[in-house]
Design a protein around this motif. Structure first.
Motif, PDB file in Angstrom:
ATOM      1  N   GLU A  84       0.830  -1.216   0.000  1.00 15.21           N
ATOM      2  CA  GLU A  84       0.000   0.000   0.000  1.00 15.21           C
ATOM      3  C   GLU A  84       0.857   1.256   0.000  1.00 15.21           C
ATOM      4  O   GLU A  84       0.551   2.220  -0.694  1.00 15.21           O
ATOM      5  CB  GLU A  84      -0.926  -0.011   1.218  1.00 15.21           C
ATOM      6  CG  GLU A  84      -2.001  -1.064   1.100  1.00 15.21           C
ATOM      7  CD  GLU A  84      -2.939  -1.075   2.294  1.00 15.21           C
ATOM      8  OE1 GLU A  84      -2.626  -0.412   3.302  1.00 15.21           O
ATOM      9  OE2 GLU A  84      -3.972  -1.745   2.208  1.00 15.21           O
ATOM     10  N   ALA A 122       3.838   1.581  -1.201  1.00 13.13           N
ATOM     11  CA  ALA A 122       4.424   1.738  -2.532  1.00 13.13           C
ATOM     12  C   ALA A 122       3.375   2.274  -3.504  1.00 13.13           C
ATOM     13  O   ALA A 122       3.652   3.168  -4.309  1.00 13.13           O
ATOM     14  CB  ALA A 122       4.989   0.413  -3.020  1.00 13.13           C
ATOM     15  N   ASP A 123       2.153   1.739  -3.429  1.00 10.64           N
ATOM     16  CA  ASP A 123       1.069   2.231  -4.285  1.00 10.64           C
ATOM     17  C   ASP A 123       0.802   3.700  -4.021  1.00 10.64           C
ATOM     18  O   ASP A 123       0.691   4.496  -4.948  1.00 10.64           O
ATOM     19  CB  ASP A 123      -0.218   1.440  -4.010  1.00 10.64           C
ATOM     20  CG  ASP A 123      -0.176   0.057  -4.632  1.00 10.64           C
ATOM     21  OD1 ASP A 123       0.630  -0.139  -5.563  1.00 10.64           O
ATOM     22  OD2 ASP A 123      -0.944  -0.810  -4.185  1.00 10.64           O
ATOM     23  N   ALA A 124       0.699   4.044  -2.739  1.00 11.89           N
ATOM     24  CA  ALA A 124       0.331   5.414  -2.382  1.00 11.89           C
ATOM     25  C   ALA A 124       1.383   6.414  -2.861  1.00 11.89           C
ATOM     26  O   ALA A 124       1.070   7.556  -3.161  1.00 11.89           O
ATOM     27  CB  ALA A 124       0.133   5.533  -0.872  1.00 11.89           C
TER      28      ALA A 124
END
Lengths: 253, 366
Positions: free
Chosen positions: B261, B263-265
């Motif tokens: 999450e 890394a995604d954010a």
């Protein structure tokens, strides 16, 4: 008490009739929310009320099934380009920090600017140091996250997000996993950020923080926005029974 | 109240040094003392004859069978056959090519293993990209004025190393891709990877090798012939990559959701997220499992003897059949076992060292 009015009335985040289900379970019910540039919103409510889910929908960590979400003018759709563009504009701070344990503090901060924004390493490092100074831990830059206290880790996490120059910051219970003596150092950083005019959406139970910086407080329950008001009115004159009960439970001590 | 500073005293004499260690670890109580004495007796009564046979009574010097007169091991046999053990049937004039390839490999590995050497990244690229090309031309020849040495002449330890190194270097990336594919959200990619992994895991390596050497050519037109060694290499690589994939999948599952999450954010793309954030952490967790698979692969290479490739074990067996040297199979099997053990034990020790070195503490994470 209230902050100066933001200069622009431009909408930063807009949620229109957003609905979300986990399987059969209806987590978000007809959420409507408008956040203007520079506004600070505090979202509170009992656990399971959908407040975390709502802000996690804003940068697509969760997918919504109905309704529109528009961030900084970009509609959030299946389109990966839009999702990427929105994630560049939206920073997020998590309850459990989620720092990358195999990278140093400095590398944590530089990673996204280097790989997502293609910034030269030197510039990224200079910028990271600048933000680490602002969260008051430049001396820890070469340590690994595991060597830092919880409060320090959360401040690194905030600096890491800021390094991407976001237009909006989402905070998902940023102080809930911290020992009591570390909450203040994180809140201080957040308050400073608020005074600099950052648009913020914070899920938190820190009511002192809400009173100090929030433009609006939102109370959620059962997947709905039950009440929305400016902090003074919200705390002194809650309209709904559910809000009154919640406030009496968290403020009685 | 009066306060006197107490002097710092040395610990009692019988708790330190060799005596202290023995008291604590070998003779702490009657049962442990008896166990120590009994086990010690057996250990010594076995070790003495083994050392007698393999070292003190052994025959080390000589050229022929007649040199082996004593009761001990006949290492003369190994000495006389050493070239075959190491090089198989590779032409003697070309041994330098194998030696050079081996030395290059060792330099690259030592370079990567030692902590002080600079530019490890370039060395890794050399080892993974440039070295295989150099090694291929060195070993196979037929270019740059080097004489061609067909693969059926390859053998011994050098063939074992070729099989193991190629298997290891090729199966790791393939395993990573398969493990990622198995976690993919795209159903087609996922099913293809699951089917691939489950098929290869469900088949014994011997079957794979038989298929590669006997059945596969039946499916191809007659004029199209793959090299037998190449077919075995492909079989081994695909087989091991399925195991590798499962080991890596275990590592991927151990990484908390928050890492994905975060890394995604931050806006990292899928490959950036996997290569920069998830894989380094997962691989670190998986070092014991990966090295375990490498060691199993290294030993499994000896199975190629059933399809007529002469790895070091097959060379040992062939040497046992030599009418001039009948009766020394113990020595040759021991020698082969020792060779395998040296390589596997080195890998094991290095993995333990890596584990300690890479431990940057997941401690504080919740």
């Amino acid at each position: 008490m209230s902050n100066p009015q933001p200069e622009h009335d431009q909408l930063m985040v807009e949620l229109r009739d957003v609905n979300k289900w986990y399987g059969e379970f209806h987590v978000l019910k007809n959420i409507n929310l408008e956040v203007k540039q520079g506004e600070k919103i505090v979202i509170c409510g009992p656990s399971g009320s959908g407040k975390s889910t709502m802000i996690r929908c804003i940068n697509r960590l969760e997918e919504h099934q109905q309704g529109d979400i528009i961030v900084n003018g970009i509609p959030l759709t299946e389109d990966l380009k839009n999702i990427e563009a929105i994630r560049k504009d939206v920073g997020m701070v998590f309850q459990h920090f989620n720092l990358f344990p195999h990278l140093t503090v400095l590398e944590n901060c530089c990673l996204a600017p280097i790989w997502v924004k293609k910034m030269p390493r030197k510039d990224a490092e200079a910028k990271a140091m600048e933000y680490l100074e602002r969260v008051k831990i430049p001396d820890q830059a070469l340590k690994y996250p595991g060597q830092l206290s919880g409060g320090q880790q959360q401040r690194v996490a905030i600096a890491r997000s800021l390094c991407m120059n976001p237009d909006v910051m989402l905070f998902d219970e940023p102080t809930s996993a911290l020992d009591p003596e570390m909450i203040k150092e994180v809140l201080d950083v957040m308050i400073e950020l608020a005074h600099e005019g950052m648009t913020m959406l914070c899920v938190t139970h820190e009511m002192g923080f809400a009173k100090t910086v929030a433009d609006r407080v939102i109370f959620m329950d059962g997947g709905q926005i039950v009440e929305e008001n400016e902090p003074h009115e919200f705390f002194n004159n809650p309209q709904h029974e559910r809000t009154q009960l919640f406030l009496s439970q968290i403020l009685q001590h | 109240m009066k306060y006197d500073e107490q002097p710092t005293l040395p610990p009692p004499a019988n708790t330190i040094g060799a005596v202290g260690w023995m008291r604590k670890h070998l003779f702490n109580g009657p049962y442990n003392s008896i166990a120590t004495l009994v086990l010690g007796y057996f250990l010594i009564s076995w070790m003495i004859p083994i050392f007698q046979w393999s070292i003190f009574d052994a025959n080390w010097i000589g050229e022929t069978r007649d040199a082996c007169t004593g009761d001990g091991a006949c290492w003369v046999f190994i000495g006389a056959r050493l070239n075959q053990f190491l090089y198989g049937f590779y032409p003697e004039a070309e041994y330098w090519r194998l030696n050079l390839a081996f030395i290059l490999l060792m330099i690259a590995i030592v370079w990567l293993v030692l902590p002080q050497t600079p530019r490890k990244g370039w060395m890794a690229i050399f080892l993974l990209v440039i070295f295989p090309v150099i090694a291929f031309f060195l070993l196979y020849g037929d270019a740059f004025g080097l004489k061609q040495v067909e693969t059926h002449k390859w053998g011994g330890l050098s063939l074992t190393l070729v099989l193991a190194v190629v298997g290891i270097v090729a199966s790791l990336p393939l395993g990573i891709v398969l493990a990622l594919g198995r976690q993919s959200e795209m159903p087609i990619v996922r099913s293809v990877c699951v089917i691939f992994i489950e098929i290869w895991r469900g088949v014994p390596l011997i079957t794979v090798l038989f298929m590669a050497s006997v059945m596969l050519p039946l499916f191809f037109p007659e004029d199209m012939s793959f090299d037998k060694l190449l077919r075995a290499l492909i079989g081994i690589t695909l087989f091991q990559s399925a195991y590798m994939a499962e080991v890596i999948r275990g590592g991927l599952q151990a990484i908390p959701k928050g890492q994905y999450e975060a890394a995604d954010a931050l806006g990292l793309g899928y490959w950036q997220k996997m290569i920069l954030i998830i894989m380094p952490q997962a691989l670190k967790l998986m070092i014991p499992g990966i090295v375990n698979t490498f060691i199993a692969l290294f030993k499994d290479t000896s199975l190629v003897l059933i399809i007529g490739l002469f790895d070091i074990l097959a060379i040992g067996q062939a040497a046992n059949q030599d009418p001039n040297w009948i009766g020394f199979s113990t020595e040759s099997y021991l020698f082969v076992a020792l060779m395998f053990w040296v390589f596997c034990f080195s890998m094991s020790r290095y993995s333990m060292h890596l584990e300690r070195k890479l431990h940057t503490g997941h401690g504080n994470r919740t």
